[in-house]
Design a protein around this motif. Structure first.
Motif, PDB file in Angstrom:
ATOM      1  N   MET A   1       0.856  -1.192   0.000  1.00  0.00           N
ATOM      2  CA  MET A   1       0.000   0.000   0.000  1.00  0.00           C
ATOM      3  C   MET A   1       0.888   1.236   0.000  1.00  0.00           C
ATOM      4  SD  MET A   1      -3.044   1.448   0.195  1.00  0.00           S
ATOM      5  CE  MET A   1      -4.210   0.174   0.694  1.00  0.00           C
ATOM      6  N   GLU A   2       0.725   2.063  -1.011  1.00  0.00           N
ATOM      7  CA  GLU A   2       1.471   3.310  -1.087  1.00  0.00           C
ATOM      8  C   GLU A   2       0.508   4.431  -1.471  1.00  0.00           C
ATOM      9  OE1 GLU A   2       5.812   4.815  -2.635  1.00  0.00           O
ATOM     10  OE2 GLU A   2       4.713   3.409  -3.910  1.00  0.00           O
ATOM     11  N   TRP A   3       0.645   5.550  -0.793  1.00  0.00           N
ATOM     12  CA  TRP A   3      -0.232   6.685  -1.012  1.00  0.00           C
ATOM     13  C   TRP A   3       0.557   7.873  -1.548  1.00  0.00           C
ATOM     14  CZ3 TRP A   3      -5.072   7.802   2.268  1.00  0.00           C
ATOM     15  CH2 TRP A   3      -5.712   6.603   2.635  1.00  0.00           C
ATOM     16  N   GLU A  19      -0.492  10.838   9.991  1.00  0.00           N
ATOM     17  CA  GLU A  19      -1.448   9.781  10.307  1.00  0.00           C
ATOM     18  C   GLU A  19      -1.156   8.508   9.524  1.00  0.00           C
ATOM     19  OE1 GLU A  19      -4.671   7.619  11.748  1.00  0.00           O
ATOM     20  OE2 GLU A  19      -3.936   9.545  12.503  1.00  0.00           O
ATOM     21  N   LEU A  20      -0.900   8.664   8.228  1.00  0.00           N
ATOM     22  CA  LEU A  20      -0.619   7.495   7.393  1.00  0.00           C
ATOM     23  C   LEU A  20       0.651   6.784   7.830  1.00  0.00           C
ATOM     24  CD1 LEU A  20      -1.519   9.015   3.896  1.00  0.00           C
ATOM     25  CD2 LEU A  20      -2.870   7.377   5.218  1.00  0.00           C
ATOM     26  N   ARG A  21       1.692   7.541   8.088  1.00  0.00           N
ATOM     27  CA  ARG A  21       2.962   6.921   8.487  1.00  0.00           C
ATOM     28  C   ARG A  21       2.868   6.268   9.845  1.00  0.00           C
ATOM     29  NH1 ARG A  21       6.798  11.594   5.704  1.00  0.00           N
ATOM     30  NH2 ARG A  21       6.860  10.576   3.656  1.00  0.00           N
ATOM     31  N   VAL A  27       4.255   6.737   2.094  1.00  0.00           N
ATOM     32  CA  VAL A  27       3.694   7.967   1.540  1.00  0.00           C
ATOM     33  C   VAL A  27       4.719   8.642   0.639  1.00  0.00           C
ATOM     34  CG1 VAL A  27       2.706  10.227   2.049  1.00  0.00           C
ATOM     35  CG2 VAL A  27       2.298   8.311   3.608  1.00  0.00           C
ATOM     36  N   ARG A  28       4.261   9.021  -0.543  1.00  0.00           N
ATOM     37  CA  ARG A  28       5.066   9.865  -1.421  1.00  0.00           C
ATOM     38  C   ARG A  28       4.492  11.266  -1.384  1.00  0.00           C
ATOM     39  NH1 ARG A  28       4.835   7.205  -7.068  1.00  0.00           N
ATOM     40  NH2 ARG A  28       3.951   5.313  -6.167  1.00  0.00           N
ATOM     41  N   LEU A 211      -9.789  14.886  11.339  1.00  0.00           N
ATOM     42  CA  LEU A 211      -9.828  14.956   9.873  1.00  0.00           C
ATOM     43  C   LEU A 211      -8.786  14.042   9.252  1.00  0.00           C
ATOM     44  CD1 LEU A 211     -10.817  16.118   7.201  1.00  0.00           C
ATOM     45  CD2 LEU A 211      -9.221  18.030   7.530  1.00  0.00           C
ATOM     46  N   ALA A 212      -7.568  14.038   9.789  1.00  0.00           N
ATOM     47  CA  ALA A 212      -6.515  13.172   9.253  1.00  0.00           C
ATOM     48  C   ALA A 212      -6.907  11.703   9.393  1.00  0.00           C
ATOM     49  CB  ALA A 212      -5.195  13.450   9.978  1.00  0.00           C
TER      50      ALA A 212
END
Length: 320
Positions: A1-3, A19-21, A27-28, A211-212
């Motif tokens: 999974m990469e965003w 939040e994602l990390r 994340v890019r 929100l995040a």
């Protein structure tokens, strides 16, 4: 999974990246191109996105940057609620989302989450997830134009299996280091802090943390997501917001007086060419709040941990 996160250095984008990390998602961070546009309709936005040399070049660059990603989050844009409207606002909040959606489709990205604003529904007594938009300022009109343009893009590519684009309407998002939150804390501590009786009206004031979290959950959701989703309510009332941000109870004003004052303010703004609408609207929200109709998030069981009270208290303590 990469965003992919467009606008990762901004207030919302940096919170989404964190939040994602924290969830172990790669994340890019992709810098968003800057556009200026004089478009005033969705048709004009799509034409500019498809035909202008600048948009075409940016689309190719973004498509290459998006390659291999599962989700694109567009957190870029201009958050200037007091702006009367400009080509920079239209470019950032209407043209950019369309070019990004086109690039995501070119790259085969399954889903794009576009961060919009509940301000597109203007003075409605209740926010919802409908396509009903009644913008009242240059900022909200640019955001509404972005939503309308994305909807037109989706309709024009029907049957081509485009990227699933989700418009996430953020509410009145606060953060400890955000200038608008610091301004709210100053107002809440001043003698001007007040609410319309009885002071129990719901308010869409929310936290960047929630929100995040909701952005991440929307992107990760395994099933289909509606085209428009609203950031969930965090349970705050107009009195609770001012008390948390200012450390004291607000003055409770007669409802007839506050309503008459708001009406007079809008009348004066109309005479002044609408330049005061944003300021009057902020006072109206402080006094009367704005409720939210439960939507997709509640049905899907996606309710973030409320943290707006803590965020407002942190902003208050930063003033001490």
């Amino acid at each position: 999974m990469e965003w992919i996160v467009l606008g990762a250095s901004g207030f919302v984008g940096s919170a989404v990246v964190a939040e994602l990390r924290s969830r172990g998602i790669a994340v890019r961070e992709v810098a968003a191109p800057r556009f200026h546009s004089d478009a005033s309709s969705p048709e004009q936005v799509l034409a500019e996105a498809s035909l202008s040399d600048g948009a075409a070049a940016a689309r190719k660059l973004m498509a290459r940057a998006f390659a291999g990603a599962q989700v694109v989050v567009n957190a870029a844009g201009l958050a200037t609620p007091g702006d009367a409207g400009s080509p920079a606002l239209t470019g950032a909040n209407a043209l950019l989302p369309v070019v990004a959606a086109m690039a995501a489709a070119d790259a085969g990205v399954p889903r794009m989450v576009h961060l919009s604003s509940a301000a597109v529904q203007g003075h409605r007594a209740e926010l919802d997830e409908s396509a009903d938009r009644t913008p009242f300022s240059g900022y909200s009109r640019s955001k509404a134009l972005g939503e309308e343009s994305l909807a037109l893009l989706a309709a024009s590519t029907e049957g081509v299996a485009p990227t699933e684009t989700v418009v996430l309407r953020a509410t009145s998002v606060q953060g400890p280091q955000r200038p608008t939150t610091a301004a709210l804390a100053r107002l809440a501590a001043s003698p001007l802090a007040s609410v319309a009786a009885p002071g129990t009206a719901a308010t869409p004031v929310s936290s960047i943390n929630a929100l995040a979290w909701f952005t991440a959950e929307t992107g990760l959701f395994a099933g289909a997501v509606p085209g428009i989703v609203l950031q969930p309510w965090e349970g705050m009332t107009v009195s609770a917001v001012l008390e948390a941000a200012g450390g004291k109870r607000p003055l409770v004003l007669p409802r007839w007086l506050t309503r008459a004052t708001v009406s007079a303010g809008y009348a004066l703004s109309t005479v002044a060419g609408g330049r005061l609408h944003g300021a009057v609207r902020r006072v109206e929200l402080m006094w009367f709040g704005q409720s939210q109709r439960p939507g997709w998030a509640e049905l899907a069981g996606l309710r973030p941990q409320p943290s707006v009270q803590q965020v407002l208290q942190q902003a208050r303590q930063a003033r001490a």
